[in-house]
Design a protein around this motif. Sequence first.
Motif, short mmCIF file in Angstrom:
data_model
loop_
_atom_site.label_atom_id
_atom_site.label_comp_id
_atom_site.label_asym_id
_atom_site.label_seq_id
_atom_site.Cartn_x
_atom_site.Cartn_y
_atom_site.Cartn_z
N ASN A 1 -64.30 -104.61 30.14
CA ASN A 1 -63.43 -103.70 29.40
C ASN A 1 -63.04 -102.55 30.33
O ASN A 1 -63.35 -102.58 31.53
CB ASN A 1 -64.13 -103.20 28.13
N ARG A 2 -62.35 -101.55 29.80
CA ARG A 2 -61.87 -100.44 30.62
C ARG A 2 -63.02 -99.79 31.40
O ARG A 2 -62.95 -99.64 32.62
CB ARG A 2 -61.18 -99.40 29.75
N GLU A 3 -64.05 -99.39 30.69
CA GLU A 3 -65.16 -98.68 31.33
C GLU A 3 -65.85 -99.54 32.39
O GLU A 3 -66.17 -99.07 33.48
CB GLU A 3 -66.17 -98.26 30.26
N ARG B 1 -59.01 -98.12 38.58
CA ARG B 1 -59.07 -97.11 37.52
C ARG B 1 -57.70 -96.97 36.86
O ARG B 1 -57.60 -96.95 35.62
CB ARG B 1 -59.51 -95.76 38.07
N ALA C 1 -57.05 -100.05 34.73
CA ALA C 1 -57.89 -100.07 33.55
C ALA C 1 -57.41 -99.07 32.50
O ALA C 1 -57.34 -99.38 31.31
CB ALA C 1 -59.35 -99.80 33.92
N GLU C 2 -57.09 -97.86 32.95
CA GLU C 2 -56.64 -96.84 32.01
C GLU C 2 -55.31 -97.21 31.35
O GLU C 2 -55.09 -96.86 30.20
CB GLU C 2 -56.55 -95.49 32.72
N LEU D 1 -56.44 -101.65 29.73
CA LEU D 1 -57.65 -102.15 29.08
C LEU D 1 -58.13 -101.18 28.02
O LEU D 1 -57.83 -100.01 28.05
CB LEU D 1 -58.76 -102.35 30.14
N THR D 2 -58.91 -101.70 27.09
CA THR D 2 -59.48 -100.86 26.04
C THR D 2 -60.98 -100.75 26.18
O THR D 2 -61.60 -101.47 26.89
CB THR D 2 -59.14 -101.42 24.64
#
Length: 133
Positions: free
Chosen positions: A88-90, A125, A128-129, A132-133
């Motif tokens: 996921n994002r994180e 980063r 992802a930001e 992605l969630t």
Amino acid sequence: MPHNTNVQPIENPHAQEAQSRWPDAYARSQRNWSTLTAEQQQAHLDLGTATTQQLANLFTGGATASDSAVQAQIAEHYRWVDLWWTPNREAYIGLGQMYVDDPRFAANYESLAPGLAAFMRDAMRQYAEANLT
């Protein structure tokens, strides 16, 4: 899809560490890998190498992490990672940070181009930001 008994597990010097740190993701990656033919496995490994090399080329050519060509390659990197594990994002941001913080990963990327690990972290980063969630 049935288990493919004609292919060998990927040779991974970090397999034991991955299995102990992320057992569920590791098991999924091994299941996914075992469904591929030897040719598909090699193609997947080659895709990872080509994607990283293209990112190195973009970086050394002066591209920034937010450039559309870089983000397209990072999207390809994310799809490549997805065979092993779907971050996921994180988690994807964390993977990028690990590329900088873990000397084993950093050395791999830095051998292609000094500064590449941090460049990938920054590009991952941003991807992802935005995606992605």
